[in-house]
Motif scaffolding. Structure first.
Motif, PDB file in Angstrom:
ATOM      1  N   PHE A  13      -2.161 -11.829  -0.727  1.00 39.36           N
ATOM      2  CA  PHE A  13      -1.949 -10.396  -0.569  1.00 39.36           C
ATOM      3  C   PHE A  13      -0.458 -10.120  -0.435  1.00 39.36           C
ATOM      4  O   PHE A  13       0.293 -10.964   0.048  1.00 39.36           O
ATOM      5  N   ASP A  14      -0.036  -8.914  -0.813  1.00 36.68           N
ATOM      6  CA  ASP A  14       1.324  -8.514  -0.477  1.00 36.68           C
ATOM      7  C   ASP A  14       1.393  -8.386   1.048  1.00 36.68           C
ATOM      8  O   ASP A  14       0.374  -8.364   1.740  1.00 36.68           O
ATOM      9  N   GLU A  15       2.595  -8.303   1.577  1.00 35.15           N
ATOM     10  CA  GLU A  15       2.773  -8.351   3.039  1.00 35.15           C
ATOM     11  C   GLU A  15       2.028  -7.235   3.770  1.00 35.15           C
ATOM     12  O   GLU A  15       1.343  -7.481   4.758  1.00 35.15           O
ATOM     13  N   ALA A  16       2.144  -5.997   3.292  1.00 35.91           N
ATOM     14  CA  ALA A  16       1.498  -4.871   3.981  1.00 35.91           C
ATOM     15  C   ALA A  16      -0.024  -5.010   3.967  1.00 35.91           C
ATOM     16  O   ALA A  16      -0.689  -4.735   4.973  1.00 35.91           O
ATOM     17  N   THR A  17      -0.577  -5.440   2.846  1.00 34.39           N
ATOM     18  CA  THR A  17      -2.027  -5.606   2.747  1.00 34.39           C
ATOM     19  C   THR A  17      -2.492  -6.732   3.650  1.00 34.39           C
ATOM     20  O   THR A  17      -3.510  -6.611   4.340  1.00 34.39           O
ATOM     21  N   ASP A  22      -5.429  -8.792   8.093  1.00 36.63           N
ATOM     22  CA  ASP A  22      -5.423  -9.815   9.135  1.00 36.63           C
ATOM     23  C   ASP A  22      -5.491  -9.191  10.524  1.00 36.63           C
ATOM     24  O   ASP A  22      -6.124  -9.743  11.425  1.00 36.63           O
ATOM     25  N   GLY A  23      -4.868  -8.026  10.689  1.00 31.50           N
ATOM     26  CA  GLY A  23      -4.986  -7.330  11.976  1.00 31.50           C
ATOM     27  C   GLY A  23      -6.426  -6.945  12.270  1.00 31.50           C
ATOM     28  O   GLY A  23      -6.907  -7.109  13.399  1.00 31.50           O
ATOM     29  N   LEU A  24      -7.134  -6.437  11.258  1.00 24.03           N
ATOM     30  CA  LEU A  24      -8.548  -6.106  11.432  1.00 24.03           C
ATOM     31  C   LEU A  24      -9.364  -7.355  11.746  1.00 24.03           C
ATOM     32  O   LEU A  24     -10.236  -7.342  12.621  1.00 24.03           O
ATOM     33  N   ARG A  25      -9.092  -8.434  11.039  1.00 24.67           N
ATOM     34  CA  ARG A  25      -9.825  -9.674  11.276  1.00 24.67           C
ATOM     35  C   ARG A  25      -9.576 -10.182  12.705  1.00 24.67           C
ATOM     36  O   ARG A  25     -10.497 -10.607  13.387  1.00 24.67           O
ATOM     37  N   ARG A  26      -8.355 -10.143  13.152  1.00 27.50           N
ATOM     38  CA  ARG A  26      -8.044 -10.607  14.523  1.00 27.50           C
ATOM     39  C   ARG A  26      -8.742  -9.739  15.576  1.00 27.50           C
ATOM     40  O   ARG A  26      -9.135 -10.241  16.623  1.00 27.50           O
ATOM     41  N   ARG A  27      -8.882  -8.451  15.299  1.00 25.80           N
ATOM     42  CA  ARG A  27      -9.544  -7.553  16.255  1.00 25.80           C
ATOM     43  C   ARG A  27     -11.059  -7.700  16.257  1.00 25.80           C
ATOM     44  O   ARG A  27     -11.690  -7.551  17.298  1.00 25.80           O
ATOM     45  N   HIS A  28     -11.649  -7.993  15.090  1.00 22.12           N
ATOM     46  CA  HIS A  28     -13.106  -7.880  14.982  1.00 22.12           C
ATOM     47  C   HIS A  28     -13.864  -9.183  14.735  1.00 22.12           C
ATOM     48  O   HIS A  28     -15.083  -9.208  14.893  1.00 22.12           O
ATOM     49  N   PHE A  29     -13.195 -10.233  14.342  1.00 23.26           N
ATOM     50  CA  PHE A  29     -13.870 -11.519  14.113  1.00 23.26           C
ATOM     51  C   PHE A  29     -13.943 -12.240  15.460  1.00 23.26           C
ATOM     52  O   PHE A  29     -12.971 -12.235  16.216  1.00 23.26           O
ATOM     53  N   PRO A 142      -9.755   4.691   0.063  1.00 21.51           N
ATOM     54  CA  PRO A 142      -9.484   3.630  -0.912  1.00 21.51           C
ATOM     55  C   PRO A 142      -7.976   3.462  -1.118  1.00 21.51           C
ATOM     56  O   PRO A 142      -7.206   4.416  -1.010  1.00 21.51           O
ATOM     57  N   PHE A 143      -7.574   2.237  -1.410  1.00 25.61           N
ATOM     58  CA  PHE A 143      -6.164   1.977  -1.709  1.00 25.61           C
ATOM     59  C   PHE A 143      -6.066   0.824  -2.692  1.00 25.61           C
ATOM     60  O   PHE A 143      -7.053   0.167  -2.989  1.00 25.61           O
ATOM     61  N   ARG A 144      -4.859   0.616  -3.182  1.00 24.58           N
ATOM     62  CA  ARG A 144      -4.601  -0.434  -4.173  1.00 24.58           C
ATOM     63  C   ARG A 144      -3.422  -1.284  -3.728  1.00 24.58           C
ATOM     64  O   ARG A 144      -2.553  -0.811  -3.008  1.00 24.58           O
ATOM     65  N   PHE A 145      -3.419  -2.511  -4.219  1.00 21.39           N
ATOM     66  CA  PHE A 145      -2.271  -3.395  -4.005  1.00 21.39           C
ATOM     67  C   PHE A 145      -2.136  -4.320  -5.215  1.00 21.39           C
ATOM     68  O   PHE A 145      -3.066  -4.450  -5.996  1.00 21.39           O
ATOM     69  N   ARG A 146      -0.969  -4.911  -5.341  1.00 22.10           N
ATOM     70  CA  ARG A 146      -0.751  -5.924  -6.384  1.00 22.10           C
ATOM     71  C   ARG A 146      -0.801  -7.289  -5.698  1.00 22.10           C
ATOM     72  O   ARG A 146      -0.083  -7.537  -4.737  1.00 22.10           O
ATOM     73  N   ALA A 147      -1.628  -8.154  -6.239  1.00 24.01           N
ATOM     74  CA  ALA A 147      -1.754  -9.503  -5.685  1.00 24.01           C
ATOM     75  C   ALA A 147      -0.634 -10.375  -6.261  1.00 24.01           C
ATOM     76  O   ALA A 147      -0.553 -10.541  -7.480  1.00 24.01           O
TER      77      ALA A 147
END
Length: 172
Positions: A13-17, A22-29, A142-147
């Motif tokens: 992922f790009d840095e922002a994505t 990862d922030g969501l994963r750390r909070r919810h996993f 919805p959003f987009r990113f470049r991998a």
């Protein structure tokens, strides 16, 4: 001598994505089970004994692929978790090229249909998963990113060891 641990291929992922997922994963996993960063898996099990050949194939094919645009289009309830749905025709075509290159070495899981996603919660009670899914769906846009590329990992029985970072379009 036992076979080397299998390899796992994920999308970078790009840095922002990455920070977002990862922030969501750390909070919810569940913390005790969260050994790895947020990721989108392209292949779950490539043979570890041919690591060099796999890495060479990945680098050669990624070099010809411009960084694909990926759309984050929604949320998926996994039963005991929640994931963000990814869509990218360019990435699907690229993965199909990899699947053809690795065809004789793929497990049944990696030969079946591919549904790209980023899991941010798993292994929780179904009620907790439903609640998080509903909460995230309320504010989802919805959003987009470049991998930028790929990540190759070695599975270590829980944690993963990063083996290589491979850029799309010949970018390291």
């Amino acid at each position: 001598m036992p076979a080397p641990d299998p390899l796992i291929l994920t999308l970078a992922f790009d840095e922002a994505t990455f920070v977002h997922f990862d922030g969501l994963r750390r909070r919810h996993f569940p913390e005790a089970l969260n050994f790895i960063p947020a990721h989108a898996t392209l292949f779950h099990h490539l043979p570890g004994e041919v690591e060099a050949g796999i890495e060479e194939t990945l680098a050669a094919l990624a070099r010809t692929q411009p960084p694909p645009e990926v759309a984050v289009t929604g949320l998926r309830l996994l039963g005991r978790g929640v994931a963000y749905v990814l869509e990218s025709p360019a990435l699907e075509t690229f993965r199909a090229r990899l699947a053809a290159a690795f065809s004789g070495r793929l497990t049944a899981q990696d030969r079946q249909g591919w549904r790209p996603h980023v899991t941010i919660q798993n292994k929780v009670a179904p009620e907790a998963a439903k609640a998080l899914h509903a909460a995230l769906a309320e504010d989802f846009v919805p959003f987009r990113f470049r991998a930028p590329g790929l990540r190759l990992w070695r599975y270590r029985g829980g944690p993963w060891e990063r083996i290589a970072a491979i850029g799309f379009g010949g970018v390291p």
